[in-house]
Write a protein that holds these residues in place. Structure first.
Motif, short mmCIF file in Angstrom:
data_model
loop_
_atom_site.label_atom_id
_atom_site.label_comp_id
_atom_site.label_asym_id
_atom_site.label_seq_id
_atom_site.Cartn_x
_atom_site.Cartn_y
_atom_site.Cartn_z
N THR A 80 0.85 -1.19 0.00
CA THR A 80 0.00 0.00 0.00
C THR A 80 0.88 1.24 0.00
OG1 THR A 80 -1.71 1.23 1.18
CG2 THR A 80 -0.16 -0.02 2.52
N GLN A 81 0.40 2.29 -0.64
CA GLN A 81 1.09 3.57 -0.62
C GLN A 81 0.42 4.55 0.33
OE1 GLN A 81 3.98 4.22 -2.25
NE2 GLN A 81 3.92 2.06 -2.83
N ALA A 82 -0.61 4.09 1.04
CA ALA A 82 -1.34 4.96 1.95
C ALA A 82 -0.45 5.40 3.11
CB ALA A 82 -2.57 4.24 2.49
N GLN A 83 -0.63 6.64 3.54
CA GLN A 83 0.12 7.13 4.69
C GLN A 83 -0.21 6.28 5.91
OE1 GLN A 83 2.43 9.51 4.68
NE2 GLN A 83 2.85 9.12 6.84
N GLY A 84 0.81 5.77 6.58
CA GLY A 84 0.59 4.89 7.71
C GLY A 84 0.53 3.44 7.33
N GLY A 85 0.53 3.15 6.04
CA GLY A 85 0.55 1.77 5.56
C GLY A 85 -0.58 0.92 6.11
N PHE A 86 -0.27 -0.34 6.39
CA PHE A 86 -1.25 -1.26 6.97
C PHE A 86 -1.44 -1.01 8.46
CE2 PHE A 86 0.11 -3.53 3.18
CZ PHE A 86 -1.09 -4.02 2.67
#
Length: 261
Positions: A80-86
């Protein structure tokens, strides 16, 4: 009163199905997983060769990993590239998978599917780092020959030893790998801001010969949150337990509806 209890029970059963965390991963619906190879050799994909389902039950597939020659690093990855990841690395509370080594493999006797975590650490000078679980890392010495032709189920990776390619001020846990070998949850040398960007299953590197192995039923959870299980199948298969709960819940709600008519 009885109707209220029955209604509440039916709704609860349906809610438990809706909140189930088993995710079926298929070639047509990979759910964020994908194959890649850093060496250009070897293969990884969902096949019927060692078909099984979630929890070792009935199913039509599992993840197959094959390779020939030294340095193969084929892997199957979710990221994932989302901030904070998983989630935060220090909140990782559940991590397990099932693995299988075929006796047809000529690679070293300790070689089984490898599990990796990709970590981003904004509070550390080394921003990105991979930490790696291999069967061989679990032995200081002695017999590290892996079982063959049998599934090893729900292997708790957080109870084992891991390796990283950068020293992290960790204590020695293996004479083979010195201070680069780590035990969870002994900080692993990361800051409290470190978070998980991805997970992967692969064939490892630095080996020779041929390898055939399988993996399935990857369980991942953070803190007190739900545990997600990834079940590799060639096609979607409804879980028998979920179907039973769904049927029971719907029957109870239908019975209540009929009584009101």
């Amino acid at each position: 009163m009885k109707r209220s209890v029955a209604l509440a029970t039916g709704i609860a059963l349906l809610s438990s199905v809706a909140s189930a965390q088993t995710v079926v991963v298929t070639p047509a619906a990979p759910q964020g997983w994908g194959a890649n190879s850093l060496s250009g050799v070897g293969a990884v994909g969902i096949t019927t060769t060692q078909a099984r389902g979630a929890g070792g039950g009935a199913g039509n597939g599992s993840l197959e990993l094959t390779g020939t020659g030294s340095g193969d690093r084929t892997r199957f990855t979710i990221g994932t590239q989302a901030q904070g990841g998983f989630g935060l690395l220090n909140q990782l509370s559940t991590l397990s998978f099932d693995w299988y080594r075929s006796s047809s493999s000529t690679a070293s006797a300790w070689h089984v599917p490898v599990f990796r975590i990709l970590v981003a650490d904004p509070g550390n000078a080394i921003t990105y780092r991979e930490i790696i679980w291999e069967y061989d890392y679990q032995f200081n010495s002695g017999n590290n020959t892996a079982p063959t032709d049998a599934w090893q189920n729900d292997v708790n990776l957080l109870a084992g030893n891991w390796y990283t390619n950068a020293a992290l001020n960790a204590g020695t846990c293996s004479s083979l790998y010195g201070n680069n070998c780590l035990s969870y949850p002994d900080n692993w040398g990361f800051s409290s801001a470190a978070y998980v960007l991805g997970f992967s299953i692969g064939t490892g590197s630095g080996w020779s010969g041929s390898f055939q192995g399988f993996a399935d039923d990857v369980a991942i959870g953070f803190g007190n949150g739900p545990v997600t299980r990834y079940d590799f199948e060639t096609a979607a298969v409804p879980e028998p337990a979920s179907l039973a709960l769904l049927g029971t819940g719907m029957m109870m709600l239908l019975a209540m509806a009929r009584r009101r008519v």
